[in-house]
Design a protein around this motif. Sequence first.
Motif, short mmCIF file in Angstrom:
data_model
loop_
_atom_site.label_atom_id
_atom_site.label_comp_id
_atom_site.label_asym_id
_atom_site.label_seq_id
_atom_site.Cartn_x
_atom_site.Cartn_y
_atom_site.Cartn_z
N ASP A 241 0.82 -1.21 0.00
CA ASP A 241 0.00 0.00 0.00
C ASP A 241 0.86 1.28 0.00
OD1 ASP A 241 -1.72 2.02 0.53
OD2 ASP A 241 -2.57 1.16 2.36
N THR A 242 0.97 1.93 -1.17
CA THR A 242 1.84 3.12 -1.25
C THR A 242 1.11 4.39 -0.80
OG1 THR A 242 1.28 3.22 -3.58
CG2 THR A 242 3.43 2.31 -3.03
N GLU A 243 -0.20 4.30 -0.58
CA GLU A 243 -0.93 5.45 0.00
C GLU A 243 -0.44 5.65 1.43
OE1 GLU A 243 -4.02 7.14 -1.35
OE2 GLU A 243 -2.84 6.47 -3.09
N ARG A 244 -0.19 4.53 2.09
CA ARG A 244 0.18 4.57 3.51
C ARG A 244 1.69 4.70 3.69
NH1 ARG A 244 0.20 0.80 7.76
NH2 ARG A 244 -0.08 -1.02 6.44
N ILE A 245 2.46 3.91 2.91
CA ILE A 245 3.92 3.89 3.07
C ILE A 245 4.57 4.22 1.72
CG2 ILE A 245 5.92 2.50 3.78
CD1 ILE A 245 3.85 2.81 6.03
N PRO A 246 5.38 5.29 1.66
CA PRO A 246 5.99 5.68 0.38
C PRO A 246 6.78 4.51 -0.24
CG PRO A 246 6.41 7.34 2.06
CD PRO A 246 5.75 6.19 2.76
N LEU A 247 6.71 4.45 -1.58
CA LEU A 247 7.37 3.36 -2.31
C LEU A 247 8.84 3.24 -1.93
CD1 LEU A 247 6.89 1.24 -4.55
CD2 LEU A 247 7.71 2.96 -6.19
N ILE A 248 9.52 4.40 -1.84
CA ILE A 248 10.96 4.37 -1.55
C ILE A 248 11.24 3.67 -0.23
CG2 ILE A 248 10.87 6.74 -0.61
CD1 ILE A 248 13.91 5.33 -2.36
N GLU A 249 10.38 3.84 0.73
CA GLU A 249 10.62 3.20 2.04
C GLU A 249 10.45 1.68 1.93
OE1 GLU A 249 8.67 5.05 5.33
OE2 GLU A 249 9.24 7.06 4.69
N GLN A 250 9.54 1.26 1.07
CA GLN A 250 9.36 -0.18 0.87
C GLN A 250 10.57 -0.76 0.12
OE1 GLN A 250 5.46 -1.43 -0.45
NE2 GLN A 250 4.58 0.55 0.09
N GLN A 251 11.08 0.01 -0.84
CA GLN A 251 12.26 -0.45 -1.60
C GLN A 251 13.48 -0.53 -0.67
OE1 GLN A 251 11.91 2.63 -4.57
NE2 GLN A 251 11.33 1.15 -6.15
N LEU A 252 13.59 0.46 0.22
CA LEU A 252 14.72 0.43 1.16
C LEU A 252 14.64 -0.80 2.06
CD1 LEU A 252 14.83 4.22 2.03
CD2 LEU A 252 16.62 2.93 0.84
N SER A 253 13.43 -1.17 2.45
CA SER A 253 13.26 -2.36 3.28
C SER A 253 13.69 -3.61 2.51
CB SER A 253 11.80 -2.47 3.73
OG SER A 253 11.64 -3.59 4.56
N ALA A 254 13.38 -3.65 1.21
CA ALA A 254 13.81 -4.80 0.38
C ALA A 254 15.34 -4.83 0.27
CB ALA A 254 13.17 -4.72 -1.01
N GLY A 255 15.95 -3.64 0.17
CA GLY A 255 17.42 -3.58 0.14
C GLY A 255 17.99 -4.09 1.46
N ALA A 256 17.32 -3.75 2.56
CA ALA A 256 17.79 -4.22 3.87
C ALA A 256 17.68 -5.74 3.95
CB ALA A 256 16.97 -3.56 4.99
N VAL A 257 16.65 -6.30 3.34
CA VAL A 257 16.51 -7.77 3.31
C VAL A 257 17.71 -8.38 2.58
CG1 VAL A 257 15.20 -9.67 2.29
CG2 VAL A 257 14.00 -7.85 3.50
#
Length: 192
Positions: free
Chosen positions: A105-121
């Motif tokens: 859900d990018t309305e709630r969490i900006p896309l970049i923050e989700q991508q950064l989490s994937a990078g952290a994974v």
Amino acid sequence: MPEPVPAVLDFLLARRSCPARTLTAPVPGRDEIARLITAAARVPDHGKLGPWRFIVLTRPVLDRLAGLVEERGAALEVEDRKVAKAIAQYRDSPLAIAVIFVPGDTERIPLIEQQLSAGAVCMTLLTAAASQGWGTNWLTGWQVYDRDFLRDGLGLADHESVAGVIHIGTPSARPPERPRPDPAALTSWPEA
Ligand SMILES: Cc1cc2nc3c(=O)[nH]c(=O)nc-3n(C[C@H](O)[C@H](O)[C@H](O)COP(=O)(O)O)c2cc1C
């Protein structure tokens, strides 16, 4: 009081990637892979979306992907040198784990923050495997930006993408060191 674990910092200060071409069998078994993935999924994740999943690429799958890379390279008229490098990435790897970015859900969490989490994974998977003595390398390449390769090779849906392919194996050679950034040149300490 802080309770330091000095071995962890010492490990991080010396960590290096091993070029994928130097990785060979043996590789971690299924139970160890499950443990490494458990560690990798334990990353900061704003909104608890879990915007990632894992695909374990064993030898036969890697061979199939090497064939598809050859096919797609020809179809897209990719430079021979780049095709050969991408084929070798899969043909020579003993094991890889693809970290798939699955945006939520990018309305709630900006896309970049989700991508950064994937990078952290990806980084945590790389580090967890390296902590157990395995050689590791985080690779991508032109093929992971080819929708046909993603769909036919990895079974990805249109909204999914590859954050990283983490190659894991036994290093046949000591990884080369490379120059590292000077932290002082990258860091500022404002006074107020
Ligand atoms: C997102 C991402 C994609 C990468 N893809 C490639 C790649 O396709 N080919 C390559 O040679 N290195 C690639 N690298 C670089 C290597 O993973 C790695 O940074 C390099 O070998 C040095 O590793 P070290 O700093 O961990 O020792 C990539 C790195 C990142 C973060």
